[in-house]
Design an enzyme around this catalytic site. Structure first.
Site, PDB file in Angstrom:
ATOM      1  N   ASP A 140       0.993  -1.133   0.125  1.00 33.50           N
ATOM      2  CA  ASP A 140       0.126  -0.029  -0.089  1.00 33.50           C
ATOM      3  C   ASP A 140       0.935   1.247  -0.049  1.00 33.50           C
ATOM      4  O   ASP A 140       1.973   1.304   0.449  1.00 33.50           O
ATOM      5  CB  ASP A 140      -0.934   0.184   1.202  1.00 33.50           C
ATOM      6  CG  ASP A 140      -1.862  -1.177   1.300  1.00 33.50           C
ATOM      7  OD1 ASP A 140      -2.284  -1.718   0.175  1.00 33.50           O
ATOM      8  OD2 ASP A 140      -2.338  -1.393   2.558  1.00 33.50           O
TER       9      ASP A 140
HETATM   10  N1  URA Z   1      -1.225  -5.967   3.744  1.00 36.62           N
HETATM   11  C1  URA Z   1      -1.678  -4.786   3.714  1.00 36.62           C
HETATM   12  O1  URA Z   1      -2.815  -4.551   4.278  1.00 36.62           O
HETATM   13  N2  URA Z   1      -1.156  -3.789   3.010  1.00 36.62           N
HETATM   14  C2  URA Z   1       0.195  -4.053   2.683  1.00 36.62           C
HETATM   15  O2  URA Z   1       0.805  -2.985   1.935  1.00 36.62           O
HETATM   16  C3  URA Z   1       0.634  -5.540   2.510  1.00 36.62           C
HETATM   17  C4  URA Z   1      -0.087  -6.344   3.035  1.00 36.62           C
END
Ligand code: URA
Length: 237
Positions: free
Chosen positions: A102
């Site tokens: 993310d």
């Molecule tokens: N899980 C998430 O919620 N976000 C990420 O960036 C990676 C794994």
């Protein structure tokens, strides 16, 4: 691959500038000057520019310490992506992120020119562990740990069994083998907790270098690359 294309993919100027370099006799292939821009060169050809050997590997694998605030995407019209951090050569060689972190997640992002390898590494079928550190807005219980290891039911799917370990206070280590959208955050969310910060520590046997800073990157060693191919059940090219 054609000599002019190879040189421009490797970041030696534009295709037309590369053609000029070749026509001027600045490029040698296997010890002989080559003025033929369209010459097809083999993968193991030794190529020199102005007498200096150049690295012609078109298969590249990288680790990047992803900083917060940038997108994991090949390109985006409005926002900075992880590809903007890297020299253009990696984009022209077709390097792509392996899965997604993310925008606000930090840590280890793997990138490779081998799309099939990437696909296998993110497929839950190959059981490659991804380890994250999550700072959450409260403490988790033993019941939460059990729920993680049983597989948490989310709105659209049931997460595969995952490991939740307490590091200190509200800091947890989470090991998952799949990587659906917002997966870790949603798993904590399903247990009534909000993830305040998320950091990926490792991907299979690959651990983010301790001395790397956000935004740093490096190519993987031969040993690291071989371990990834093995984890993905693919013959190392
Ligand atoms: N899980 C998430 O919620 N976000 C990420 O960036 C990676 C794994």
């Amino acid at each position: 691959m054609r000599l002019d294309k190879l040189l421009s993919n490797l970041g030696y100027s534009s295709r037309s500038q590369c053609r000029e370099m070749i026509k001027k006799g600045r490029v040698q292939v296997d010890g002989a000057v080559c003025r033929d821009i369209a010459m097809h060169v083999k993968d193991d050809a030794r190529i020199e520019l102005d007498g200096k050997e150049i690295d012609t590997r078109t298969r590249r694998h990288l680790m990047l310490y992803k900083p917060s605030g940038i997108l994991t995407a090949a390109e985006d019209k409005n926002q900075k992506t992880v590809m903007d951090i890297l020299p253009g050569m990696y984009t022209s060689l077709g390097c792509m992120p392996v899965g997604r972190l993310d925008k606000d997640t930090t840590g280890l992002l793997l990138l490779t020119t081998d799309g099939d390898l990437a696909h296998r590494l993110i497929s839950p079928r190959h059981h490659v562990d991804k380890v994250y550190f999550a700072r959450v807005d409260g403490e988790m219980t033993e019941e939460d740990e059990r729920a993680f290891s049983d597989g948490i039911e989310l709105k659209d799917f049931t997460a595969m069994p995952a490991k939740l370990e307490k590091i200190e206070n509200t800091l947890y280590r989470v090991t998952v083998q799949e990587g659906k959208y917002h997966q870790v955050k949603r798993m904590f969310g399903a247990r009534g907790r909000k993830v305040l910060a998320l950091h990926r520590f490792s991907f299979g046997s690959l651990v983010l270098d301790k001395d790397m800073q956000p935004g740093d990157y490096r190519e993987l060693t031969e040993k690291e690359t071989a371990a990834l191919y093995e984890a993905a059940g693919k013959a190392h090219e």
